[in-house]
Design an enzyme around this catalytic site. Structure first.
Site, short mmCIF file in Angstrom:
data_model
loop_
_atom_site.label_atom_id
_atom_site.label_comp_id
_atom_site.label_asym_id
_atom_site.label_seq_id
_atom_site.Cartn_x
_atom_site.Cartn_y
_atom_site.Cartn_z
CE LYS A 33 -1.38 1.56 4.09
NZ LYS A 33 -1.17 2.93 4.57
CG ASN A 34 2.46 2.72 3.48
OD1 ASN A 34 1.31 3.08 3.27
ND2 ASN A 34 2.93 2.50 4.70
CB CYS A 131 -3.27 11.44 12.55
SG CYS A 131 -2.80 9.76 12.42
NE ARG A 136 1.18 10.32 10.46
CZ ARG A 136 0.65 9.39 9.70
NH1 ARG A 136 -0.49 8.85 10.01
NH2 ARG A 136 1.27 8.98 8.60
CG ASP A 318 3.91 1.46 9.46
OD1 ASP A 318 3.54 2.30 10.31
OD2 ASP A 318 4.08 1.74 8.26
NE ARG A 410 -6.82 4.55 6.10
CZ ARG A 410 -6.21 5.62 6.59
NH1 ARG A 410 -6.50 6.03 7.80
NH2 ARG A 410 -5.33 6.26 5.88
C1 EPZ Z 1 4.73 6.94 6.40
O1 EPZ Z 1 3.94 8.00 6.95
C2 EPZ Z 1 3.80 5.75 6.26
N1 EPZ Z 1 2.72 6.11 5.36
C3 EPZ Z 1 3.28 5.35 7.62
O2 EPZ Z 1 2.52 4.17 7.46
C4 EPZ Z 1 4.47 5.04 8.55
O3 EPZ Z 1 4.00 4.76 9.83
C5 EPZ Z 1 5.41 6.24 8.59
O4 EPZ Z 1 5.82 6.61 7.25
C6 EPZ Z 1 6.69 5.96 9.38
O5 EPZ Z 1 7.36 4.87 8.85
C7 EPZ Z 1 2.90 6.03 4.03
O6 EPZ Z 1 3.95 5.68 3.54
C8 EPZ Z 1 1.73 6.35 3.17
P1 EPZ Z 1 6.77 10.31 8.33
P2 EPZ Z 1 4.51 9.48 6.93
O7 EPZ Z 1 6.60 11.61 7.62
O8 EPZ Z 1 5.35 9.68 5.73
C9 EPZ Z 1 7.31 13.69 11.59
C10 EPZ Z 1 0.73 2.67 7.99
O9 EPZ Z 1 0.28 2.14 9.03
N2 EPZ Z 1 7.10 14.68 10.52
O10 EPZ Z 1 7.91 9.46 7.94
O11 EPZ Z 1 3.35 10.38 7.13
C11 EPZ Z 1 6.07 12.86 11.91
O12 EPZ Z 1 5.18 13.53 12.76
C12 EPZ Z 1 1.24 4.10 8.04
O13 EPZ Z 1 0.75 2.13 6.88
C13 EPZ Z 1 7.24 16.03 10.80
O14 EPZ Z 1 7.54 16.42 11.92
O15 EPZ Z 1 5.41 9.50 8.20
C14 EPZ Z 1 6.68 11.63 12.53
O16 EPZ Z 1 6.97 11.85 13.87
C15 EPZ Z 1 0.74 4.96 9.09
N3 EPZ Z 1 7.03 16.92 9.78
C16 EPZ Z 1 8.00 11.46 11.76
O17 EPZ Z 1 8.26 12.75 11.17
C17 EPZ Z 1 6.70 16.53 8.50
O18 EPZ Z 1 6.53 17.40 7.63
C18 EPZ Z 1 7.97 10.42 10.66
O19 EPZ Z 1 6.79 10.58 9.88
C19 EPZ Z 1 6.58 15.16 8.25
C20 EPZ Z 1 6.78 14.26 9.27
#
Ligand code: EPZ
Length: 444
Positions: A33-34, A131, A136, A318, A410
């Site tokens: 999915k991701n 969320c 996030r 995850d 999802r």
């Molecule tokens: C991706 O989310 C995945 N989603 C998530 O999968 C996964 O949990 C996550 O990466 C971490 O591995 C997809 O790929 C569609 P991040 P993403 O930006 O990209 C902070 C699942 O269950 N951050 O890597 O949204 C954030 O708050 C899901 O399939 C900022 O501060 O996660 C977090 O603490 C849920 N500012 C950290 O970085 C930003 O602009 C990592 O989040 C962006 C992120």
């Protein structure tokens, strides 16, 4: 109106699981999915059709289809074929916008921001808001696009971005972000000049996206490492690409095999993508053997092992919830530290209701095992939390009922059919619509 009515019924779906059956045989992993979500967003970058194979039939894909269709794209989801082929043609993108209605149901919608500015010169994307698993923010997407020359304003809950043509730049991510890396990579491929992106996410899904972009004519090097170099090109063309297998779905099934003490072959996966999990399972005494595209799991955990979630190639956040279900069945105390999201322990209290001994101390969960689990009615709070409850129910004594199954839909393709195929007693109740509605067949 009717859609909302039906959706409310769909959201009442529950999974009923009777625990105790060992899982035996072969279970197949679907496409990731991701990896599929950014690949669909990448189709925005060209006027020509992009053909994606191995797209999982899950609800987030259907949300992305709607998102692209609202902009004017033609999207054919072809689940009738074995390869789950999707064709996306973004010849006309009359409305480069992502509505709040869709973004609020799927945060990954922000993946369209970069490609829309790059292709259309403007984008209007709803801010996703908070969320269930953490705040996030999307500040790093915005900062990166500004580095590439976009002018960004935030008003009325929307991000509005514009740029005549983006310019290549050096971008250093303050923090590692998966979709942030993907979003900016998609923006940089059509920028004028060269971009260097540092402190990038190294997830296999980022590398898969770069593979697709290069097939479309982009010049991307280094994806899958923390430094990505992009030479901008003026246009991209159509391409055909097969999405990588879902490493999180594979890991979930491996833990299901370990927990139920059967002999389960998890096929169609790429074990190189989840070595941290395999190593941790070995530490916990779970016996596995793997080939290039399958993992066989025989027997459950014998001892506790601590886990700390990290960015790839570390132990994935995850898989944290699913690992917690396993830890309840290991002898001894496992300490699970969640480093990526601040609120990703919602499953713990539901596991406690099933008999687990878990204490949450800030970002740490202390799990004392082994405790027998007993069936209960439990509530799923997010995608991976639901998976953890399914796993616990597979070993709990009696019949568990898992509510709010829409979370699991999802990201897991036909989970109950797959688990039933290897001997689990699992069924879905409360359906008012056929199961496959999670992602309808638009054309076979
Ligand atoms: C991706 O989310 C995945 N989603 C998530 O999968 C996964 O949990 C996550 O990466 C971490 O591995 C997809 O790929 C569609 P991040 P993403 O930006 O990209 C902070 C699942 O269950 N951050 O890597 O949204 C954030 O708050 C899901 O399939 C900022 O501060 O996660 C977090 O603490 C849920 N500012 C950290 O970085 C930003 O602009 C990592 O989040 C962006 C992120």
């Amino acid at each position: 109106m009717l859609g909302t009515y039906l959706r409310n019924y769909l959201d009442m779906d529950k999974l009923v699981i009777r625990g105790g059956n060992p899982l035996l045989g072969t279970i197949r992993v679907s496409g990731a999915k991701n990896a599929a979500l950014p690949a669909m967003a990448a189709a925005i970058l060209t006027e020509e059709p992009v053909i994606l194979e191995n797209i999982p039939q899950v609800r987030d894909i259907e949300t992305t289809r709607k998102l692209l269709a609202e902009m004017g794209a033609e999207v054919e989801l072809g689940y009738g074929r074995a390869q789950h082929r999707t064709t996306i043609c973004c010849r006309n993108l009359a409305s480069p916008e992502a509505s709040y209605e869709l973004v609020k149901t799927m945060r990954a919608s922000t993946l369209v921001l970069g490609p829309l500015v790059a292709r259309c010169g403007r984008a209007r994307v709803s801010l996703p808001g908070g969320c269930a698993i953490g705040a996030r923010p999307v500040d790093l997407h915005i900062k990166g696009l500004e580095r590439l020359g976009a002018v960004i304003t935030q008003e009325h809950g929307f991000i509005e971005a514009s740029a005549k043509r983006l310019r290549g730049a050096e971008i250093v991510f303050d923090k590692i972000t998966v979709t942030g890396t993907e979003d900016l990579l998609m923006a940089a491929v059509l920028a004028e000049g060269e971009s260097i992106m540092l402190n990038c996410a190294r997830e296999p899904e980022v590398a898969d996206l770069a593979d697709l972009l290069n097939k479309m004519g982009a010049q991307v090097e280094g994806a899958g490492t923390s430094t990505i170099r992009v030479k901008g090109v003026s246009r991209l063309h159509g391409a055909k690409h097969r999405i990588i297998p879902d490493r999180i779905e594979a890991g979930t099934f491996i833990i299901a095999g370990a927990l139920t003490g059967g002999d389960l072959n998890v096929a169609g996966c790429d074990p190189r993508h989840f070595m941290a999990l395999l190593q941790k399972l070995e530490e916990a005494g779970v016996k596995t053997a793997h080939s290039a595209d399958a993992v066989r799991v025989i027997g459950g955990p014998s001892r506790a092992a601590d886990v700390v979630t990290e960015e790839y190639p570390g132990f994935p956040t995850d898989m944290q919830a699913q690992y917690m279900a396993l830890a309840t069945q290991a002898n001894g105390t496992s300490i699970i530290t969640e480093n990526i999201f601040e609120n990703r322990f919602m499953h713990a209290q539901e596991l406690v209701r099933m008999g687990a001994s878990i204490k949450i101390e800030g970002r740490r969960a202390v799990v004392r095992g082994r405790t027998p689990l007993s069936a209960a009615a439990v509530l799923a709070s997010d995608l991976r939390a639901s998976a953890s409850l399914v796993l616990a129910a597979l070993v709990a004594e009696g019949e568990s009922i898992i509510d709010r199954v829409y979370h699991i839909d999802r990201g897991y393709e036909h989970i109950e059919e797959k688990l039933r195929g290897v001997g689990a007693q699992i069924r879905r109740i409360g359906e008012m619509l056929p199961k496959k509605v999670a992602a309808p067949v638009v054309r076979a």
